[in-house]
Motif scaffolding. Sequence first.
Motif, PDB file in Angstrom:
ATOM      1  N   SER A 282      30.539  29.880 -14.329  1.00  0.00           N
ATOM      2  CA  SER A 282      29.079  29.760 -14.186  1.00  0.00           C
ATOM      3  C   SER A 282      28.426  29.059 -15.362  1.00  0.00           C
ATOM      4  O   SER A 282      27.468  28.318 -15.185  1.00  0.00           O
ATOM      5  N   SER A 283      28.918  29.318 -16.568  1.00  0.00           N
ATOM      6  CA  SER A 283      28.216  28.752 -17.721  1.00  0.00           C
ATOM      7  C   SER A 283      28.977  27.615 -18.400  1.00  0.00           C
ATOM      8  O   SER A 283      28.552  27.146 -19.450  1.00  0.00           O
ATOM      9  N   ASN A 284      30.093  27.176 -17.806  1.00  0.00           N
ATOM     10  CA  ASN A 284      30.717  25.993 -18.428  1.00  0.00           C
ATOM     11  C   ASN A 284      31.257  24.969 -17.421  1.00  0.00           C
ATOM     12  O   ASN A 284      31.978  24.055 -17.802  1.00  0.00           O
ATOM     13  N   ILE A 285      30.856  25.112 -16.183  1.00  0.00           N
ATOM     14  CA  ILE A 285      31.306  24.124 -15.189  1.00  0.00           C
ATOM     15  C   ILE A 285      30.762  22.739 -15.560  1.00  0.00           C
ATOM     16  O   ILE A 285      29.641  22.606 -16.075  1.00  0.00           O
ATOM     17  N   LEU A 286      31.589  21.719 -15.385  1.00  0.00           N
ATOM     18  CA  LEU A 286      31.234  20.321 -15.702  1.00  0.00           C
ATOM     19  C   LEU A 286      30.906  20.078 -17.176  1.00  0.00           C
ATOM     20  O   LEU A 286      30.324  19.051 -17.520  1.00  0.00           O
ATOM     21  N   SER A 287      31.276  21.015 -18.046  1.00  0.00           N
ATOM     22  CA  SER A 287      30.959  20.824 -19.469  1.00  0.00           C
ATOM     23  C   SER A 287      32.065  20.092 -20.199  1.00  0.00           C
ATOM     24  O   SER A 287      31.849  19.489 -21.243  1.00  0.00           O
ATOM     25  N   ARG A 288      33.292  20.198 -19.668  1.00  0.00           N
ATOM     26  CA  ARG A 288      34.434  19.488 -20.265  1.00  0.00           C
ATOM     27  C   ARG A 288      35.463  19.261 -19.170  1.00  0.00           C
ATOM     28  O   ARG A 288      35.430  19.918 -18.139  1.00  0.00           O
ATOM     29  N   GLU A 289      36.373  18.344 -19.432  1.00  0.00           N
ATOM     30  CA  GLU A 289      37.368  18.019 -18.416  1.00  0.00           C
ATOM     31  C   GLU A 289      38.372  19.169 -18.278  1.00  0.00           C
ATOM     32  O   GLU A 289      38.781  19.761 -19.276  1.00  0.00           O
ATOM     33  N   ILE A 290      38.745  19.467 -17.045  1.00  0.00           N
ATOM     34  CA  ILE A 290      39.786  20.463 -16.802  1.00  0.00           C
ATOM     35  C   ILE A 290      40.696  19.918 -15.702  1.00  0.00           C
ATOM     36  O   ILE A 290      40.311  19.012 -14.966  1.00  0.00           O
ATOM     37  N   ASP A 291      41.896  20.504 -15.609  1.00  0.00           N
ATOM     38  CA  ASP A 291      42.804  20.120 -14.527  1.00  0.00           C
ATOM     39  C   ASP A 291      42.685  21.167 -13.421  1.00  0.00           C
ATOM     40  O   ASP A 291      43.173  22.288 -13.547  1.00  0.00           O
TER      41      ASP A 291
ATOM     42  N   LYS B 244      22.948  27.293 -14.681  1.00  0.00           N
ATOM     43  CA  LYS B 244      23.207  26.960 -16.078  1.00  0.00           C
ATOM     44  C   LYS B 244      23.484  25.463 -16.239  1.00  0.00           C
ATOM     45  O   LYS B 244      22.824  24.798 -17.002  1.00  0.00           O
ATOM     46  N   ASN B 245      24.482  24.993 -15.510  1.00  0.00           N
ATOM     47  CA  ASN B 245      24.900  23.604 -15.776  1.00  0.00           C
ATOM     48  C   ASN B 245      24.810  22.669 -14.587  1.00  0.00           C
ATOM     49  O   ASN B 245      25.140  21.493 -14.704  1.00  0.00           O
ATOM     50  N   LEU B 246      24.376  23.164 -13.433  1.00  0.00           N
ATOM     51  CA  LEU B 246      24.438  22.326 -12.230  1.00  0.00           C
ATOM     52  C   LEU B 246      23.080  22.009 -11.628  1.00  0.00           C
ATOM     53  O   LEU B 246      22.916  20.976 -10.978  1.00  0.00           O
ATOM     54  N   GLY B 247      22.129  22.905 -11.770  1.00  0.00           N
ATOM     55  CA  GLY B 247      20.851  22.719 -11.091  1.00  0.00           C
ATOM     56  C   GLY B 247      20.022  23.980 -11.196  1.00  0.00           C
ATOM     57  O   GLY B 247      20.170  24.742 -12.136  1.00  0.00           O
ATOM     58  N   PRO B 248      19.157  24.232 -10.223  1.00  0.00           N
ATOM     59  CA  PRO B 248      18.321  25.432 -10.292  1.00  0.00           C
ATOM     60  C   PRO B 248      19.058  26.647  -9.719  1.00  0.00           C
ATOM     61  O   PRO B 248      20.116  26.528  -9.109  1.00  0.00           O
ATOM     62  N   ALA B 249      18.485  27.817  -9.900  1.00  0.00           N
ATOM     63  CA  ALA B 249      19.050  29.036  -9.318  1.00  0.00           C
ATOM     64  C   ALA B 249      18.981  28.958  -7.790  1.00  0.00           C
ATOM     65  O   ALA B 249      18.164  28.226  -7.234  1.00  0.00           O
ATOM     66  N   GLY B 250      19.844  29.707  -7.127  1.00  0.00           N
ATOM     67  CA  GLY B 250      19.767  29.801  -5.674  1.00  0.00           C
ATOM     68  C   GLY B 250      20.948  29.173  -4.959  1.00  0.00           C
ATOM     69  O   GLY B 250      21.069  29.291  -3.743  1.00  0.00           O
ATOM     70  N   ILE B 251      21.808  28.510  -5.700  1.00  0.00           N
ATOM     71  CA  ILE B 251      22.970  27.895  -5.046  1.00  0.00           C
ATOM     72  C   ILE B 251      24.196  28.138  -5.936  1.00  0.00           C
ATOM     73  O   ILE B 251      24.087  28.203  -7.158  1.00  0.00           O
ATOM     74  N   THR B 252      25.322  28.286  -5.290  1.00  0.00           N
ATOM     75  CA  THR B 252      26.558  28.666  -5.975  1.00  0.00           C
ATOM     76  C   THR B 252      27.677  27.766  -5.487  1.00  0.00           C
ATOM     77  O   THR B 252      27.859  27.615  -4.274  1.00  0.00           O
ATOM     78  N   ILE B 253      28.402  27.182  -6.405  1.00  0.00           N
ATOM     79  CA  ILE B 253      29.511  26.302  -5.996  1.00  0.00           C
ATOM     80  C   ILE B 253      30.824  27.069  -6.008  1.00  0.00           C
ATOM     81  O   ILE B 253      31.095  27.838  -6.934  1.00  0.00           O
ATOM     82  N   VAL B 254      31.599  26.878  -4.965  1.00  0.00           N
ATOM     83  CA  VAL B 254      32.940  27.444  -4.882  1.00  0.00           C
ATOM     84  C   VAL B 254      33.914  26.291  -4.631  1.00  0.00           C
ATOM     85  O   VAL B 254      33.695  25.472  -3.730  1.00  0.00           O
TER      86      VAL B 254
END
Length: 361
Positions: free
Chosen positions: A174-183, A196-206
Amino acid sequence: MTTIYNFSAGPAMMPKAVLEQAQQELLNWQGLGTSVMEVSHRGKPFMALVEQAKQDFRQLYAIPDNYKILFLQGGARGQFAAIPMNLIGEKGKALYLTSGHWSATAAKEARNFCEIDEINILAENAPLQTTSLDFTEIAEQYDYVHYCPNETISGVEIFDLPKVGNAVLVADMSSNILSREIDINHFGMIYAGAQKNLGPAGITIVIVREDLLNKARQDTPSIWHYATQVKSDSMINTPPTFAWYLCSLVFKHLLAHGGVKGAEARNRAKAALLYRYLDDSNFYQNHVAPQNRSLMNVTFTTGNDELNAKFVEEATACGLQALKGHKVLGGMRASIYNAMPIEGVEALIAFMEKFARENAK
Ligand SMILES: *Cc1c(COP(=O)(O)O)cnc(C)c1O
């Protein structure tokens, strides 16, 4: 007006260019004469947005084709329950690695749905740091192993992957998605609340690996059922269309600014600046070991509650907002997610220097 820098942990600041674009096209989206929030989620224009957002996100994070991307509701906390409902299978048991507030909260919620074992991976004494992350010997007894690579409240980030052999690794990003490269290939599933890092509240990426889609227990509600959501394009019910739209703009913005690689370079530069200042200061302290210092949430304290309160008050008056630490920890916390420009960190350090000079004993 002084420049405002918002260090909120979440909902957090958005890229200014994204807000400006949203403002500019608010009343007339794509020439339709209405806003994006007023059109059918099943209509062609919105379905095109959704498809593009998914493609952009896949490209940004280099997500292989055998992973599905879902845009759901209910926040990260909804996933705390959805994960055991979807991923517990014949082994009947999950392993939760705990390193702070959020990983412990995820474990607590999972207990309502399945049997779990819990291992605290934080060392007993200060500074905050993780212990061994090698679970190869035990991990395959479990349907999945859950951990939180960035503990938002304490500012503890786990950069090394837990070793789990062939077991399914699940991460609350939740608080570090898209912050650094991962495999992505190391993970069975990744999830993140957007605020936190993607947009406004109300949506969740899985992000979930295809082979894990058919394990859900029979009574899983359809909104939490990954395979059902995959089949219905994350639209088993009306999705939060405006939040989805804003996420799509954030993805485009990131792609135009060097992708995750670019974001990582900026994030490392911002964090290095702030931690270097903290290390050189004998007025402020940070209690996280260097190898576990979060790139996203930087915690610090003067060691004195009254001074901390004064710091927050005066910083706020200078346009440096939301620096008060989480209530369970006290002190201060500067959240410096992707959208925070380095100028914000420089302004914070300038204020910290001034405050230290004025308040040193
Ligand atoms: C903010 C946060 C959560 C809670 O997110 P919600 O979307 O409010 O449920 C969970 N985990 C982590 C790591 C967080 O930072």
